[in-house]
Write a protein that holds these residues in place. Structure first.
Motif: not given
Length: 141
Positions: A42, A44-45, A48-52
């Motif tokens: 993964l 991750r940003d 934000s820890n968002e998967v990008i």
């Protein structure tokens, strides 16, 4: 007994499963346990820890299928895709895979995979029209 064939334009998951279950049983009887495992690498940003983006793979019958690879456009050309692919190859070796295979479109990244040592083994022309769906493999030594 008269067989009925019915078109289901929006099959349910239950209907799909009814088709898949006997197929999987047949595959198990003929090919043995496929050792099916999935994994993801993964991206991750950091804010934000968002998967990008990342890579999603499946190991079965001692082959790794790289099912998905996605690197955000703003991050391409920085070696991230190459790192993901090398990490996937390391996983394949640890799992004693014979090789790795993947599919891509002619408008995606065939040159990228070729530079990493993958060779084309099949091509579906005009999928989508004017392009091709391409299948690549790399045998691990």
């Amino acid at each position: 007994m008269s067989l009925q064939i019915q078109l289901s334009e929006h099959p349910s998951e239950e209907e799909r499963s009814a088709i898949l279950t006997p197929l999987l049983a047949h595959n198990l009887a003929k090919g043995g346990d496929d050792g099916h495992e999935t994994f993801a690498l993964l991206l991750r940003d950091p804010a934000s820890n968002e998967v990008i983006g990342g890579l999603y793979g499946k190991v079965s019958y001692r082959w790794l299928l790289i099912d998905l690879v996605s690197v955000p456009e703003s991050m391409r050309g920085q070696g991230i895709g190459q790192r993901l692919m090398h990490m996937a190859e390391d996983i394949a070796r640890k799992k004693h895979c014979i090789g790795i295979w993947l599919e891509t479109f002619s408008f995606q990244a065939p040159g990228f995979y070729q530079k990493l040592g993958y060779s084309e083994f099949a091509r579906l022309a005009d999928y989508p029209p004017g392009h091709a769906r391409m299948f690549y493999q790399k045998v691990l030594g």
